[in-house]
Design a protein around this motif. Sequence first.
Motif, PDB file in Angstrom:
ATOM      1  N   SER A 139      33.643   3.779   2.625  1.00 22.20           N
ATOM      2  CA  SER A 139      34.569   2.933   2.895  1.00 22.20           C
ATOM      3  C   SER A 139      34.883   1.688   2.552  1.00 22.20           C
ATOM      4  N   GLY A 140      33.680   1.303   1.620  1.00 19.56           N
ATOM      5  CA  GLY A 140      33.396  -0.087   1.342  1.00 19.56           C
ATOM      6  C   GLY A 140      32.845  -0.942   2.162  1.00 19.56           C
ATOM      7  N   ALA A 141      32.352  -0.422   3.439  1.00 14.78           N
ATOM      8  CA  ALA A 141      31.772  -1.430   4.239  1.00 14.78           C
ATOM      9  C   ALA A 141      30.209  -1.739   3.884  1.00 14.78           C
ATOM     10  N   GLU A 142      29.868  -2.776   4.711  1.00 18.25           N
ATOM     11  CA  GLU A 142      28.161  -2.829   4.626  1.00 18.25           C
ATOM     12  C   GLU A 142      27.471  -1.703   5.181  1.00 18.25           C
ATOM     13  N   SER A 143      26.729  -1.253   4.340  1.00 19.37           N
ATOM     14  CA  SER A 143      25.909  -0.006   4.783  1.00 19.37           C
ATOM     15  C   SER A 143      24.062  -0.480   4.494  1.00 19.37           C
ATOM     16  N   ILE A 144      23.622  -0.620   5.774  1.00 18.13           N
ATOM     17  CA  ILE A 144      22.327  -1.110   5.910  1.00 18.13           C
ATOM     18  C   ILE A 144      21.387  -0.078   6.225  1.00 18.13           C
ATOM     19  N   GLY A 145      20.160  -0.100   5.650  1.00 16.78           N
ATOM     20  CA  GLY A 145      19.102   0.759   5.797  1.00 16.78           C
ATOM     21  C   GLY A 145      17.871   0.048   6.308  1.00 16.78           C
ATOM     22  N   LEU A 146      17.169   0.272   7.450  1.00 16.25           N
ATOM     23  CA  LEU A 146      15.776  -0.480   7.944  1.00 16.25           C
ATOM     24  C   LEU A 146      14.835   0.823   7.810  1.00 16.25           C
TER      25      LEU A 146
ATOM     26  N   TYR B   2      32.576   6.181   8.220  1.00 24.70           N
ATOM     27  CA  TYR B   2      33.801   6.027   7.293  1.00 24.70           C
ATOM     28  C   TYR B   2      34.772   5.455   8.228  1.00 24.70           C
ATOM     29  N   LEU B   3      35.144   5.962   9.373  1.00 24.39           N
ATOM     30  CA  LEU B   3      36.121   5.265  10.232  1.00 24.39           C
ATOM     31  C   LEU B   3      35.594   3.702  10.685  1.00 24.39           C
ATOM     32  N   LEU B   4      34.536   3.600  11.116  1.00 25.68           N
ATOM     33  CA  LEU B   4      33.876   2.352  11.482  1.00 25.68           C
ATOM     34  C   LEU B   4      33.926   1.286  10.462  1.00 25.68           C
ATOM     35  N   GLY B   5      33.677   1.896   9.130  1.00 26.92           N
ATOM     36  CA  GLY B   5      33.260   0.918   7.975  1.00 26.92           C
ATOM     37  C   GLY B   5      35.018   0.498   7.539  1.00 26.92           C
ATOM     38  N   LYS B   6      35.932   1.119   7.908  1.00 29.48           N
ATOM     39  CA  LYS B   6      37.453   0.907   7.588  1.00 29.48           C
ATOM     40  C   LYS B   6      37.943  -0.179   8.676  1.00 29.48           C
ATOM     41  N   GLN B   7      37.368   0.138  10.003  1.00 29.96           N
ATOM     42  CA  GLN B   7      37.495  -1.010  11.124  1.00 29.96           C
ATOM     43  C   GLN B   7      36.791  -2.099  10.777  1.00 29.96           C
ATOM     44  N   GLY B   8      35.968  -2.268   9.747  1.00 29.43           N
ATOM     45  CA  GLY B   8      35.404  -3.615   9.721  1.00 29.43           C
ATOM     46  C   GLY B   8      33.727  -3.799  10.257  1.00 29.43           C
ATOM     47  N   PHE B   9      33.329  -2.748  10.617  1.00 33.10           N
ATOM     48  CA  PHE B   9      32.115  -2.814  11.213  1.00 33.10           C
ATOM     49  C   PHE B   9      30.908  -2.400  10.058  1.00 33.10           C
ATOM     50  N   THR B  10      29.884  -3.075  10.329  1.00 30.29           N
ATOM     51  CA  THR B  10      28.638  -2.755   9.463  1.00 30.29           C
ATOM     52  C   THR B  10      27.727  -1.542  10.277  1.00 30.29           C
ATOM     53  N   VAL B  11      27.421  -0.646   9.292  1.00 32.21           N
ATOM     54  CA  VAL B  11      26.707   0.340   9.630  1.00 32.21           C
ATOM     55  C   VAL B  11      25.276   0.039   9.540  1.00 32.21           C
TER      56      VAL B  11
ATOM     57  N   ALA C 293      23.859  10.523   6.138  1.00 34.46           N
ATOM     58  CA  ALA C 293      25.317  10.822   6.036  1.00 34.46           C
ATOM     59  C   ALA C 293      26.136   9.422   6.639  1.00 34.46           C
ATOM     60  N   ALA C 294      25.355   8.670   7.723  1.00 31.19           N
ATOM     61  CA  ALA C 294      26.177   7.505   8.125  1.00 31.19           C
ATOM     62  C   ALA C 294      26.137   6.297   7.069  1.00 31.19           C
ATOM     63  N   ASN C 295      25.153   6.209   6.213  1.00 35.35           N
ATOM     64  CA  ASN C 295      25.288   5.353   5.184  1.00 35.35           C
ATOM     65  C   ASN C 295      26.309   5.860   4.004  1.00 35.35           C
ATOM     66  N   LYS C 296      26.462   7.174   3.995  1.00 35.35           N
ATOM     67  CA  LYS C 296      27.398   7.647   2.963  1.00 35.35           C
ATOM     68  C   LYS C 296      28.782   7.110   3.513  1.00 35.35           C
ATOM     69  N   GLY C 297      28.995   7.658   4.703  1.00 32.21           N
ATOM     70  CA  GLY C 297      30.368   7.151   5.172  1.00 32.21           C
ATOM     71  C   GLY C 297      30.829   5.507   5.002  1.00 32.21           C
TER      72      GLY C 297
END
Length: 452
Positions: A111-118, A83-92, A103-107
Motif C-alpha cells: 500500500s506504500g504505508a509504513e511497515s514496522i517490525g519489532l 493493505y486497506l489500513l495502509g491506504k487509509q493512512g495507518f502505520t502497521v 503477511a501484515a507487513n506485506k500488505g
Amino acid sequence: MPTLPLETEPTISSVRQIEKPDTSKLAGAAINYRDSWRIFRIITEFVEGYQFLSEIKNEITILGSARIPTNNKYYKIAEDLAYLLGKQGFTVITGGGPGIMEAANKGAFRSGAESIGLNIQLPMEQRINPYVKKSTAFYYFFSRKVMLTAPANAFVFFPGGFGTLDEFFEVVDYIESGHMQKVPIVLVGKEFWEPIIAFLKAKCAREVHSVDEVEINRWHLVETAKEAFEFLKNTPDINFCDIDPNNLLCQGGPDWRVFRIMAELVEGFEFLTKISNDVTILGTKGLLPGTSYYNAAYEVGKILAENQFTVITGGGPGIMEAANKGAFEKGGVSVGINMRMEKGERINNYVTKSTGFFFPFVRKLIITTPSDAFTFFPGGFGTLHQLFEVLTLQETQKIAPIPTLLYGKEFWQPLIDIVHDMHHKFKTISELDEDFLKVFNDPKDILPYLKK
C-alpha cells in the motif's frame, strides 16, 4: 544481584549443565555484581525502543502466529487488511517475523504505508521478513511487548500460539486494569477465538467472577479483512498520557520514565537476592475465604512451607492471600510482590516479605524471575497473561522447562482443549509444547511435580 532465569545469557539450562547445582537453591541466589550489566542491557532496549517509536503515528498492531504458511487463508486476510489500513493512512506494526507478521507487513508494504517490525532474537523460527521498512530488535520478550503495545491505537489478533495469547491477554489485562487506554480489539477467525471467548465467559466471568463480561463483549469477532477494516477505519491517533496526564506511568516524560524503570529493576533484583527455593502461586483476587479454590490455595501454601519452599504471590487478596496465609501459619517464607497504586499498596496480612512496583511489566518480570515452579489457580486476564508468558518463554527456549501447574481440572479443561487444538487443528504450537502444562486436583499432589 540475582541471576535472571527469564531471558538471559547463558540460559539457566546451560548453567545447570555446567555447574550442576541444587536447583532448589539456584533461583534467587546472589551472584557477582559484574553481572549487573544485564540491567543496563534491559534499559538500553527501553531507550532505543522509545526512540524508535517516537516518530511513528497512527499505529495499529497486528499479531498472530509465526507458523501460518503463505497458502493459509489467514495469511491472505492479514495481507488484505494491512493493505486497506495502509491506504487509509495507518502505520502497521508487527513482530517483524514470518507468518501473520509477514503477511501484515506485506500488505502495508504494497500500500506504500509504513511497515514496522519489532523483532525478537530467538534460537529458531524468528527473522525479519522482507516487507519491513523500519525495524528494531529486542533480546527480552517483556521489553519488546511493551513496545508492541505502548503506541497502538488498535489491535488485531489472528490465530496464534502461546506468544499470541500472551500478547492478547497482556493487552486486555492492561486495558481492564487502566494501564492502557480502551482501544478497538479485533479478533480474526471465529473457529479459533470462539472457544477462548466461551471459556472466558463461562469459567472466568460467570464461575469465578474474575473478569467483567462487559469487557469481553467490547471485542469485535470477524471473519474477513473488510469486516475488520470497518471497525478500524475511523480509529483516531490518541495518546494515553494526553487522556490521563496524571497517571503515574505518564509523569516525567519518556526520559524520566526510563530512569524510574531502571530504579524499579535494581530494587526488584536486589529484593530477589534474599529469596530462594520458591514457588509462585497466581490466581484471581476475587475468590473469598471459604470457597473451594481459596481453601485449596491455603492448603498448597501450607504444604509448600512444610517442605521448605518459599511462597511467592502478588501479595493481594483472594488466591494470593490464601497461599500466603497457608505459608505464614506454618512459619514459612511468605512473599508478596504487588502493584503500587496512587492510593497506596494492597498487601494482605500474611506476607512476611514484600515489595511493590508502579510499572506492571517490571512487577511481572520480578514475580516470575526467581521461580522454580508456577502454580496457577482459576483467574482472569492477569492470571492468563502470566500463564501464557511463562509458556512462551519455555517454548522459545528463553527459559528452561520448569513445572507449570494448573489447579482444578474442572476450571482448566476447556483451556487444555484449546491448547490441544492449537497443535492438532491450527498447527500454531508443536506437539511438545502441549506437555508444558500439568493439571492437579488435590493440594498434596503438587509435591511430586516439584521433587522431579
